[in-house]
Design a protein around this motif. Structure first.
Motif, PDB file in Angstrom:
ATOM      1  N   SER A  38       0.815  -1.211   0.000  1.00 33.79           N
ATOM      2  CA  SER A  38       0.000   0.000   0.000  1.00 33.79           C
ATOM      3  C   SER A  38       0.853   1.267   0.000  1.00 33.79           C
ATOM      4  N   GLU A  39       2.073   1.189   0.460  1.00 33.79           N
ATOM      5  CA  GLU A  39       2.877   2.413   0.528  1.00 33.79           C
ATOM      6  C   GLU A  39       4.118   2.293  -0.337  1.00 33.79           C
ATOM      7  N   TYR A  95      10.080  -2.405  -0.226  1.00 40.49           N
ATOM      8  CA  TYR A  95       9.680  -3.464   0.721  1.00 40.49           C
ATOM      9  C   TYR A  95       9.605  -4.841   0.048  1.00 40.49           C
ATOM     10  N   ASP A 140       1.196  -5.179   5.175  1.00 32.36           N
ATOM     11  CA  ASP A 140       0.586  -4.235   4.233  1.00 32.36           C
ATOM     12  C   ASP A 140       1.176  -2.845   4.447  1.00 32.36           C
ATOM     13  N   ASN A 141       1.318  -2.465   5.705  1.00 35.12           N
ATOM     14  CA  ASN A 141       1.951  -1.187   6.004  1.00 35.12           C
ATOM     15  C   ASN A 141       3.161  -1.444   6.898  1.00 35.12           C
ATOM     16  N   TYR A 181       5.543   0.215   8.191  1.00 32.65           N
ATOM     17  CA  TYR A 181       6.175   1.280   8.988  1.00 32.65           C
ATOM     18  C   TYR A 181       5.519   1.414  10.358  1.00 32.65           C
ATOM     19  N   TYR A 236       5.705   0.044  13.146  1.00 30.04           N
ATOM     20  CA  TYR A 236       5.118  -1.176  13.691  1.00 30.04           C
ATOM     21  C   TYR A 236       5.571  -1.507  15.111  1.00 30.04           C
TER      22      TYR A 236
END
Ligand code: SAH
Length: 387
Positions: free
Chosen positions: A2-3, A25, A53-54, A56, A58
């Motif tokens: 997604s990013e 990623y 999915d994302n 960052y 985390y």
């Protein structure tokens, strides 16, 4: 994904905490897959890595070291790689953003409260570190102020101001570390506000987490990891299970409903205390927690001729010990589910198991640590049935 991967950190090189940040990623995942697949190739195939999915922000646990610059201004952040020089940062792509905001607030409050940062060379000063733990699903936040002395001038006022700026904080603990050591936390601590711990929900179970207990740093991926471990174990109601290196009892309590009984063993006594409370508050009856060295405890069980059906083992980076693995082998479980955060020691320990009657049936990687070289691995070992 997604990013897009356009994040640039000004201190990336100095800090060294996110070596893979400049790499897209998807490539990071491929890199980890390739490395571990080749490490484990002689034991079998490694299934496709599960990424985020994302990837960052985390980290649910954030640590900031405190110091002062040449002008005497407080600075806080991470150590320069391989040193104890503090690099001042306001945010990090790996860390929970609320936690980073709270740390910046604490730093900005020090001057007006005339609180000094601790000086590692002289041993004088007050604030050494701040440790923040955030609970992903409940939103609870624990702030641990690690101080060089127990005396906390203007304590009540400091807490009041901090809470008014961050009403999301649910508990504040003062931990006293007056030793010349690189350990972050000292022995003594006192609760300054709230309950002294946070609670999080994982796989439908509620867990209490104290300042000193181990808790996986990436909650989103931890659920995926535990679900994989349960899937690999293919449990049934007649099985007796051992959960070694069990921390606050997360795996034990997640698998308990699928099996006859579980024994969790863990060395850290604070973690075991949390585990016992977690058992009670989730109303789980068929689990027992033991505070002991996993190797010594297992060798005791093995010497008494005990058997078990399934062993979950989740050792620290250094891996397991021959004492532990020897005892597992003599207790003859059909399945061993090995969860590892260090592929090198996992490969070493697989060498032992595969020489002693086990084979690697399945292995998968779960990316618990995006932007870093680290990765978590779950392996299912099955007992070879000799005729
Ligand atoms: N399974 C848990 C914890 C894994 S981390 C979870 O998923 O949260 C590894 C744990 O092993 C830590 O809690 C650490 O305190 C514990 N540990 C380290 N050495 C040990 C030993 N020799 N015997 C038992 N536990 C040990």
């Amino acid at each position: 994904m997604s990013e897009s991967n356009k994040k640039i950190c000004p201190v990336q090189k100095k800090c060294g905490g996110c070596k893979l940040l400049p790499i897209p990623y998807s490539e990071q995942l491929q890199k980890k897959q390739k490395r571990v697949s080749s490490l484990l190739s002689k034991y079998g195939r490694v299934e496709k890595i599960i990424g985020m999915d994302n990837p960052y922000y985390y980290r649910n646990k954030v640590h900031a070291a405190f110091d002062h610059d040449r002008k005497g201004n407080a600075i806080s952040g991470i150590y320069e790689e391989g040193s104890h020089r503090v690099i001042n940062i306001d945010s990090c792509y790996l860390e929970n953003q609320k936690a980073d905001d709270i740390i910046v607030t604490i730093r900005s409050l020090l001057k007006s409260f005339k609180l000094k940062t601790y000086d590692e060379d002289t041993g004088y000063g007050f604030l050494r570190h701040v440790l923040i733990r955030t609970a992903h699903s409940t939103g609870q936040i624990m702030v641990v102020l690690v101080t060089g002395t127990p005396i906390f001038p203007s304590k009540n006022n400091f807490i009041k101001v901090l809470r008014s700026k961050h009403p999301e904080i649910t508990t504040i603990v003062q931990n006293i570390n007056d030793k010349r050591t690189s350990m972050i936390l000292g022995e003594r601590q006192q609760v300054l506000y709230g309950r002294g711990y946070i609670e999080d929900i994982l796989c439908g179970k509620k867990f209490r987490i104290s300042p000193k207990s181990f808790y996986q740093v990436n909650s989103v991926q931890t659920e995926i990891l535990y679900n994989k471990a349960v899937e690999f174990a293919d449990l049934n109601e007649s099985e007796e299970v051992i959960d070694a290196y069990c921390g606050i009892g997360t795996i034990s309590l997640v698998v308990a409903e699928h099996v006859k009984s579980v024994i969790g063993v863990e060395l850290n006594d604070d973690a075991v205390k949390d585990a016992i409370i977690n058992k009670k508050q989730n109303s789980v009856g068929n689990v027992k927690f033991i505070n002991a060295d996993a190797g010594k405890f297992m060798s005791g069980l093995a010497e008494e001729g005990n058997r078990c059906n399934v062993v979950f083992m989740d050792p620290p980076r250094s891996g397991s010990t021959v004492e532990f693995m020897d005892s597992v082998v003599s207790m003859k479980p059909d399945k061993v589910v090995y969860i590892s955060c260090e592929p090198e020691t996992l490969a070493r320990d697989l060498g032992y198991f595969t020489k002693h009657g086990y084979k690697m049936d399945r292995a998968v990687l779960v990316d618990m640590f995006p932007m870093t070289e680290n990765v978590e691995c779950v392996v299912l070992l099955s007992k070879l049935h000799t005729k």
